[in-house]
Write an enzyme that holds these catalytic residues in place. Structure first.
Site, PDB file in Angstrom:
ATOM      1  N   ARG A   1       1.548   8.757  12.214  1.00 14.26           N
ATOM      2  CA  ARG A   1       1.584  10.418  12.907  1.00 14.26           C
ATOM      3  C   ARG A   1      -0.277  10.499  13.318  1.00 14.26           C
ATOM      4  NH1 ARG A   1       3.142  14.726   9.254  1.00 14.26           N
ATOM      5  NH2 ARG A   1       0.946  14.232   8.427  1.00 14.26           N
TER       6      ARG A   1
ATOM      7  N   ARG B   1     -10.191   5.201   8.866  1.00 17.23           N
ATOM      8  CA  ARG B   1      -9.736   4.635   7.279  1.00 17.23           C
ATOM      9  C   ARG B   1      -7.805   4.027   8.129  1.00 17.23           C
ATOM     10  NH1 ARG B   1      -6.667   9.728   5.261  1.00 17.23           N
ATOM     11  NH2 ARG B   1      -7.024   8.921   3.170  1.00 17.23           N
TER      12      ARG B   1
ATOM     13  N   PHE C   1      15.518  19.512  -1.494  1.00 12.85           N
ATOM     14  CA  PHE C   1      13.888  19.113  -1.809  1.00 12.85           C
ATOM     15  C   PHE C   1      13.663  17.858  -1.247  1.00 12.85           C
ATOM     16  CE2 PHE C   1      11.211  16.419  -4.628  1.00 12.85           C
ATOM     17  CZ  PHE C   1      10.100  17.868  -4.579  1.00 12.85           C
TER      18      PHE C   1
ATOM     19  N   TYR D   1       0.649  -1.469  -0.039  1.00  7.27           N
ATOM     20  CA  TYR D   1      -0.260   0.330   0.216  1.00  7.27           C
ATOM     21  C   TYR D   1       1.009   1.112   0.564  1.00  7.27           C
ATOM     22  CZ  TYR D   1      -2.996   3.415   2.000  1.00  7.27           C
ATOM     23  OH  TYR D   1      -3.325   4.817   1.317  1.00  7.27           O
TER      24      TYR D   1
END
Length: 411
Positions: free
Chosen positions: A212, A225, A285, A168
């Protein structure tokens, strides 16, 4: 800016916070004039302010490609996240979403707040996508197609095993890592990274978010969920939602620590990936979110507050990470310091203590072997000093800055 109490405890947060605020304002001033690009960059600032700041440092072509890639995947994620959409409606949209990027007329109303605006006016994103170079378009289409199919699969499938969990996370985040590696390569700035390392970059971030966001996800209306794998949580409770109840606090923290220990598996791959990057802006980044992730895991580990509310790094520390993550030496230092913080919280009686410590020691050894740890000043761990004069100076500067900013707004 950060609370006064936090600034008093951490006066060296003030300068990075001021720099971050100024950078955010400057980035917002650089919104392109074209309506579709203006919408895309404005929306980027609304759905991910910290991401928008870092992306602005990339070269123009790559910056546009990454902006559109992010918004396309954010739109796809908005469809997946909206639990009010019926499954027989959601699954076909997820599978076919990659085709809609080529249709400037397409939009789909779902989500809330800024995400609803993104979906209602998705034609701006499609228009911008069609202006990207062919190599960028192909990379974004490929990843979006694979991600949509994977999301559709897990709409109809529970996350039962750890293998399911990894699969997933691959679909929703590992593929983002693969896609970014393709975009970096298409820009001519980087070699094409291996799929396994790119995947780990995404999995580390996604698993951190899943850990989290336990309470937010489990309390989702109209339907919970659930992303924590049954193979892990069933060792501690009968139902995943049981972890949020006070009577299960001990078991909940043990389960949380098990989840964090699983996420630590990806750290070494992440360091390998980042150490191979050449372009400074691309490095920042990639590196800033990874440092934020290990920092967030350090905050969450052994912390019952994960099941009571939101656990995250203080704003001042976040500002420091953004300001001071510039080289691989900075990353090694931050990973080492946050792993020390996490290690100090390990209870020998925790069922996974040995496994957790082993993984932390492995990553600390990698950081030590880099030979860079003695060349930097830690901004993560407290050094025990508390200079009251410095505190007063920083607070005065913060007040002056706030006053000047307020005056500019009223002119």
């Amino acid at each position: 800016m950060g609370s006064l109490g936090a600034l008093l405890r951490h006066p060296d947060d003030v300068y990075p916070l001021i720099k971050l605020k100024m950078a955010a304002r400057n980035a917002e001033k650089r919104i392109p004039p074209e309506p579709h690009w203006g919408f895309c960059y404005s929306m980027l600032h609304k759905v991910s302010r910290s991401f928008a700041l870092v992306i602005q440092q990339l070269g123009p072509d790559l910056r546009d490609a990454v902006c559109i890639f992010y918004l396309v995947l954010r739109a796809l994620d908005t469809i997946e996240d909206d639990t009010s959409i019926l499954t027989d409606v959601k699954v076909p949209i997820l599978k076919e979403f990659y085709r809609h990027m080529y249709n400037p007329e397409w939009h789909f109303s779902c989500g809330t707040k800024d995400y609803k605006v993104l979906m209602d006016q998705f034609h701006h994103v499609s228009t911008a996508f069609l202006e990207l170079g062919k190599g960028y378009q192909e990379a974004i289409e490929d990843i979006t197609k694979r991600m949509g199919a994977g999301m559709a699969k897990f709409i109809c499938k529970e996350v039962e095993t750890v293998d399911d969990y990894d699969e997933y996370c691959h679909y929703v985040a590992g593929l983002v890592g693969l896609g970014l590696s393709k975009l970096f390569h298409a820009s001519g700035s980087e070699d094409l990274a291996s799929d396994s390392l790119s995947n780990s970059m995404g999995l580390f971030l996604q698993k951190t978010n899943i850990i989290r966001d336990y309470l937010e996800d489990i309390n989702e209306i109209p339907k919970s969920r659930m992303f924590w794998p049954r193979e892990i949580w069933s060792k501690y409770v009968n139902k995943l939602e049981d972890l949020k109840y006070e009577e299960n606090s001990v078991k909940a923290v043990q389960c949380l620590n098990d989840m964090v220990t699983n996420a630590l598996l990806h750290m070494e791959d992440c360091l390998k990936y980042m150490s191979a990057l050449r372009h400074p802006a691309i490095f920042r980044f990639c590196a800033i979110p990874q440092v934020m992730a290990i920092g967030t895991l350090a905050m969450c580990y052994n912390n019952i507050e994960v099941f009571r509310g939101v656990v995250k790094m203080r704003r001042g520390l976040t500002a420091k990470v953004i300001d001071r993550t510039n080289t691989m030496a900075d990353v090694y230092g931050a990973f080492f310091d946050f792993s020390c913080m996490l290690k100090s919280k390990v209870d020998d009686n925790d069922p996974n203590a040995k496994k957790t410590l082993s993984r932390l020691e492995t990553i600390q050894k990698t950081c030590r072997d880099s030979g860079t740890l003695n060349k930097r000043k830690s901004y993560v761990l407290k050094n025990g000093s508390n200079n009251s004069a410095l505190i007063i100076l920083f607070i005065i500067l913060a007040i002056i800055f706030a006053y000047l900013s307020a005056n500019r707004l009223h002119k």
